[in-house]
Design a protein around this motif. Sequence first.
Motif, PDB file in Angstrom:
ATOM      1  N   SER A   1       0.821  -1.213   0.000  1.00 18.48           N
ATOM      2  CA  SER A   1       0.000   0.000   0.000  1.00 18.48           C
ATOM      3  C   SER A   1       0.857   1.265   0.000  1.00 18.48           C
ATOM      4  O   SER A   1       0.428   2.307  -0.451  1.00 18.48           O
ATOM      5  N   PHE A   2       2.082   1.169   0.513  1.00 19.85           N
ATOM      6  CA  PHE A   2       2.938   2.354   0.536  1.00 19.85           C
ATOM      7  C   PHE A   2       3.333   2.764  -0.880  1.00 19.85           C
ATOM      8  O   PHE A   2       3.389   3.945  -1.192  1.00 19.85           O
ATOM      9  N   GLY A   3       3.586   1.778  -1.746  1.00 20.42           N
ATOM     10  CA  GLY A   3       3.890   2.080  -3.143  1.00 20.42           C
ATOM     11  C   GLY A   3       2.706   2.731  -3.830  1.00 20.42           C
ATOM     12  O   GLY A   3       2.861   3.635  -4.655  1.00 20.42           O
ATOM     13  N   GLY A   4       1.495   2.291  -3.494  1.00 26.80           N
ATOM     14  CA  GLY A   4       0.293   2.921  -4.033  1.00 26.80           C
ATOM     15  C   GLY A   4       0.178   4.358  -3.573  1.00 26.80           C
ATOM     16  O   GLY A   4      -0.250   5.236  -4.321  1.00 26.80           O
ATOM     17  N   TYR A   5       0.553   4.604  -2.337  1.00 30.23           N
ATOM     18  CA  TYR A   5       0.522   5.967  -1.812  1.00 30.23           C
ATOM     19  C   TYR A   5       1.492   6.865  -2.571  1.00 30.23           C
ATOM     20  O   TYR A   5       1.165   7.994  -2.911  1.00 30.23           O
ATOM     21  N   LEU A   6       2.698   6.342  -2.848  1.00 28.86           N
ATOM     22  CA  LEU A   6       3.681   7.144  -3.570  1.00 28.86           C
ATOM     23  C   LEU A   6       3.195   7.462  -4.976  1.00 28.86           C
ATOM     24  O   LEU A   6       3.368   8.582  -5.467  1.00 28.86           O
ATOM     25  N   GLY A   7       2.566   6.483  -5.641  1.00 23.69           N
ATOM     26  CA  GLY A   7       2.023   6.738  -6.969  1.00 23.69           C
ATOM     27  C   GLY A   7       0.915   7.766  -6.925  1.00 23.69           C
ATOM     28  O   GLY A   7       0.824   8.656  -7.786  1.00 23.69           O
ATOM     29  N   PHE A   8       0.042   7.674  -5.916  1.00 23.75           N
ATOM     30  CA  PHE A   8      -1.034   8.649  -5.754  1.00 23.75           C
ATOM     31  C   PHE A   8      -0.471  10.041  -5.500  1.00 23.75           C
ATOM     32  O   PHE A   8      -0.936  11.030  -6.063  1.00 23.75           O
ATOM     33  N   ARG A   9       0.553  10.113  -4.656  1.00 17.08           N
ATOM     34  CA  ARG A   9       1.151  11.413  -4.335  1.00 17.08           C
ATOM     35  C   ARG A   9       1.796  12.032  -5.572  1.00 17.08           C
ATOM     36  O   ARG A   9       1.687  13.236  -5.791  1.00 17.08           O
ATOM     37  N   GLU A  10       2.457  11.222  -6.380  1.00 15.12           N
ATOM     38  CA  GLU A  10       3.075  11.734  -7.600  1.00 15.12           C
ATOM     39  C   GLU A  10       2.008  12.234  -8.574  1.00 15.12           C
ATOM     40  O   GLU A  10       2.147  13.299  -9.177  1.00 15.12           O
TER      41      GLU A  10
ATOM     42  N   SER B   1       1.541  16.141  -9.851  1.00 15.49           N
ATOM     43  CA  SER B   1       1.570  16.564 -11.258  1.00 15.49           C
ATOM     44  C   SER B   1       0.271  17.261 -11.631  1.00 15.49           C
ATOM     45  O   SER B   1       0.277  18.242 -12.388  1.00 15.49           O
ATOM     46  N   LEU B   2      -0.873  16.801 -11.079  1.00 14.42           N
ATOM     47  CA  LEU B   2      -2.140  17.473 -11.341  1.00 14.42           C
ATOM     48  C   LEU B   2      -2.119  18.895 -10.783  1.00 14.42           C
ATOM     49  O   LEU B   2      -2.569  19.842 -11.427  1.00 14.42           O
ATOM     50  N   PHE B   3      -1.574  19.050  -9.586  1.00 13.94           N
ATOM     51  CA  PHE B   3      -1.467  20.364  -8.965  1.00 13.94           C
ATOM     52  C   PHE B   3      -0.620  21.307  -9.822  1.00 13.94           C
ATOM     53  O   PHE B   3      -0.974  22.457 -10.034  1.00 13.94           O
ATOM     54  N   LEU B   4       0.502  20.808 -10.328  1.00 15.88           N
ATOM     55  CA  LEU B   4       1.364  21.639 -11.161  1.00 15.88           C
ATOM     56  C   LEU B   4       0.681  22.023 -12.464  1.00 15.88           C
ATOM     57  O   LEU B   4       0.805  23.158 -12.939  1.00 15.88           O
ATOM     58  N   GLN B   5      -0.065  21.101 -13.065  1.00 15.65           N
ATOM     59  CA  GLN B   5      -0.772  21.401 -14.305  1.00 15.65           C
ATOM     60  C   GLN B   5      -1.838  22.462 -14.077  1.00 15.65           C
ATOM     61  O   GLN B   5      -1.977  23.398 -14.864  1.00 15.65           O
ATOM     62  N   ARG B   6      -2.597  22.340 -12.993  1.00 12.23           N
ATOM     63  CA  ARG B   6      -3.650  23.319 -12.696  1.00 12.23           C
ATOM     64  C   ARG B   6      -3.057  24.698 -12.428  1.00 12.23           C
ATOM     65  O   ARG B   6      -3.588  25.703 -12.878  1.00 12.23           O
TER      66      ARG B   6
END
Length: 105
Positions: A74-83, A87-92
């Motif tokens: 689940s920690f790897g899933g968290y890192l993917g979600f955070r990334e 990137s969505l934040f930077l695009q917006r």
Amino acid sequence: MATATYPPPPPYYKLYKDYLQDPKSAPEQQPPIEGTYICYGANYTTDDLLPSLEEQGVRQLYPKGPNIDAGQGSFGGYLGFREALGSLFLQRNAQIFSCDTRSTF
């Protein structure tokens, strides 16, 4: 009119009066406390251990042990979600703060 003055220095300031001329004249520093000690009538210890999640009745979401791979579980899933969220934040922000410089002048 009454004015308040600063309180006098504590009496141990005299132990350091020759410190500028001879820094070794100051008293030795006390060693750190180890083990148990008493403060305000209660016993304390310097060996503070945090209880584990299982001891607190909480399910642990990551595997036990010192070697945890960030790409698994689940920690790897968290890192993917955070990334993805970053990137969505930077695009917006790029869309919000981009402007056409030709129209401003």
